[in-house]
Design a protein around this motif. Sequence first.
Motif, short mmCIF file in Angstrom:
data_model
loop_
_atom_site.label_atom_id
_atom_site.label_comp_id
_atom_site.label_asym_id
_atom_site.label_seq_id
_atom_site.Cartn_x
_atom_site.Cartn_y
_atom_site.Cartn_z
N LEU A 1 0.83 -1.21 0.00
CA LEU A 1 0.00 0.00 0.00
C LEU A 1 0.86 1.26 0.00
N PHE A 2 1.96 1.22 0.75
CA PHE A 2 2.88 2.37 0.75
C PHE A 2 3.36 2.66 -0.68
N VAL A 3 3.68 1.60 -1.42
CA VAL A 3 4.19 1.78 -2.78
C VAL A 3 3.10 2.31 -3.71
N VAL A 4 1.89 1.77 -3.59
CA VAL A 4 0.77 2.23 -4.41
C VAL A 4 0.53 3.72 -4.19
N PHE A 5 0.47 4.14 -2.93
CA PHE A 5 0.19 5.54 -2.63
C PHE A 5 1.38 6.45 -2.95
N LEU A 6 2.57 5.88 -2.98
CA LEU A 6 3.74 6.65 -3.41
C LEU A 6 3.58 7.11 -4.86
N LEU A 7 2.90 6.31 -5.67
CA LEU A 7 2.71 6.64 -7.08
C LEU A 7 1.78 7.83 -7.29
N VAL A 8 0.96 8.15 -6.29
CA VAL A 8 0.02 9.27 -6.45
C VAL A 8 0.40 10.45 -5.56
N ILE A 9 1.62 10.45 -5.05
CA ILE A 9 2.09 11.60 -4.26
C ILE A 9 1.98 12.91 -5.05
N PRO A 10 2.37 12.96 -6.35
CA PRO A 10 2.32 14.24 -7.07
C PRO A 10 0.94 14.90 -7.06
N VAL A 11 -0.12 14.14 -7.36
CA VAL A 11 -1.45 14.75 -7.41
C VAL A 11 -1.92 15.14 -6.01
N ASN A 12 -1.53 14.37 -4.99
CA ASN A 12 -1.91 14.74 -3.63
C ASN A 12 -1.21 16.01 -3.18
N VAL A 13 0.03 16.20 -3.58
CA VAL A 13 0.73 17.46 -3.30
C VAL A 13 0.03 18.62 -3.98
N ALA A 14 -0.34 18.41 -5.24
CA ALA A 14 -1.03 19.47 -5.99
C ALA A 14 -2.35 19.84 -5.33
N PHE A 15 -3.06 18.84 -4.78
CA PHE A 15 -4.34 19.13 -4.13
C PHE A 15 -4.14 19.92 -2.84
N THR A 16 -3.10 19.58 -2.06
CA THR A 16 -2.87 20.29 -0.80
C THR A 16 -2.54 21.76 -1.02
N GLN A 17 -1.96 22.09 -2.18
CA GLN A 17 -1.53 23.46 -2.44
C GLN A 17 -2.57 24.27 -3.22
N ALA A 18 -3.71 23.66 -3.51
CA ALA A 18 -4.76 24.39 -4.23
C ALA A 18 -5.23 25.60 -3.43
N VAL A 19 -5.22 25.47 -2.11
CA VAL A 19 -5.63 26.59 -1.26
C VAL A 19 -4.69 27.78 -1.45
N VAL A 20 -3.38 27.52 -1.47
CA VAL A 20 -2.39 28.59 -1.64
C VAL A 20 -2.63 29.33 -2.95
N VAL A 21 -2.79 28.56 -4.03
CA VAL A 21 -2.95 29.15 -5.36
C VAL A 21 -4.22 29.99 -5.44
N ASN A 22 -5.34 29.42 -4.97
CA ASN A 22 -6.62 30.12 -5.12
C ASN A 22 -6.76 31.31 -4.18
N ILE A 23 -6.28 31.18 -2.95
CA ILE A 23 -6.37 32.31 -2.01
C ILE A 23 -5.53 33.48 -2.52
N THR A 24 -4.35 33.18 -3.07
CA THR A 24 -3.48 34.25 -3.57
C THR A 24 -4.16 35.03 -4.67
N THR A 25 -4.80 34.33 -5.61
CA THR A 25 -5.46 35.01 -6.73
C THR A 25 -6.76 35.67 -6.31
N CYS A 26 -7.56 34.96 -5.50
CA CYS A 26 -8.88 35.47 -5.13
C CYS A 26 -8.80 36.71 -4.24
#
Length: 481
Positions: A244-269
């Motif tokens: 399971l650790f290996v499976v979820f390691l493969l989706v780390i990039p999209v999970n990082v992108a989701f966590t930072q959506a707040v930063v991106v949207n708050i800055t623009t909004c």
Amino acid sequence: MENDNLEQLHSNQAGEGGTALPSTSTDDEERSANTYIATFQGIGFVTPFIVAFIADCLIGDYWTINMFTSLCLIPGILLIAISSIPYSGESVDFPLDQLKLGTHILFPLGFGAAKTLYGVYAAKQYDPINHTDQIERFFILFTGIEFIGSFLGALVSIVISDQLKIDEGSANGLVIAEFINSGAIIFGLFIFLLGSARSFVEATLCFGGNGKGCTFPGFAKTKDSKGGRVPDAVVEGMVQIILLFVVFLLVIPVNVAFTQAVVVNITTCAFMKGIGPFKGPLLVSTAFLFIGVWAFFIKRFISPFLLRKQIKLSIANRFALGSFFLGCSYVVAVIMNYGVIRVYLESGSQISIFWGLFGTFLAGGIAFHFSAMNEIAFTVAPAELKMLGTAVMLFMSQGIPNLIGAILFKACTPWFRDSEGNKIRTIQHYVDGKSINFTYLMMGLAFFNVLIMFVPPIKRWIRRVEEKSIANNTARILNIA
């Protein structure tokens, strides 16, 4: 599921109320706030491993839910609310120690336990051998309820805070929201206790079966069938958790992108024209609402349509779909960025914040991804270690990505300053800054994950892990029966 909805309602309200700093805050204040929040999140995402051990090895799911909800989650919420009452106890000193007890110990323990326990406990109503389709639909529904709870929590705190301005001598809207949400969770616990501990049959930590399935050469040597001292099924079960650790390691990039959506949207909004309480924080929170809407749409329309066509989306395909829709939401964020700059340079005015709804709607498509993560954690983990499987999922999908996201944001700090090194505080700073580069980076991570999931060997490997784990779990269940 009702209890999880109410827990999500409060946890998101706490986040909305606790992370914002005024535009005039100093560097020391920002570092202090970031450290405070990081400590809260760190404890919250380590807790699932503690909870998994207690639930899987000691007292079972039902009593673990009751213990952490009644002794940690509810007292933590109430303590945060009471400590935050302006001038509580007629003292001019803010009760920081009492607040830390709530935010750093009680609430993170309760929050981490809730994230681990509620969904898996409800999913155990299904037979993992004969109800695979029902399990898939359940986790789609669970994703919807979870994120709608998050949206409602944000809505409660933002609207109440907007209506009750925090002026000297007035009530603190966030404190009122805390009491409302704590009351909701107490009500949820009461409803849960009306049920019976016998509603679900819990597995004990006692592996059985023939041990056929996923394995590693090193682990194989420890099996009793290979001359080792550990029962085959115990080895296979732990290997499944490691996979399971290996499976979820493969989706780390999209999970990082989701966590930072707040930063991106708050800055623009911050430089878009809002109406009443509908400003940046509430716009960001609509992503949670749309994730819930997408989840219900998937369950009600897309899944039945695919079933009629005898098409089954694999876990890898659902990871790819969720990543694609999140990447598209970042495309909208890029367009909004240039729109804000263009309108300001042409007329000095602002564009409407409602344009951001296009982006948060597309972000809702990540419901494919989240439901797939919950499902594979549940199906791959042995019956005796379902909570540990969920703990691994939470750690790899939220704990590690939050840490990586924070590191990336710190490394990219120069992009959030203008040409003279000033932080983005005004629209002119925003125009001169390079925050758009961070948006491109997150967009790249999301689309990169789409490409990863389209690599044939990776797709086949994920499917093989899932199928062999299910077969292995089935063999153990049949052997025990």
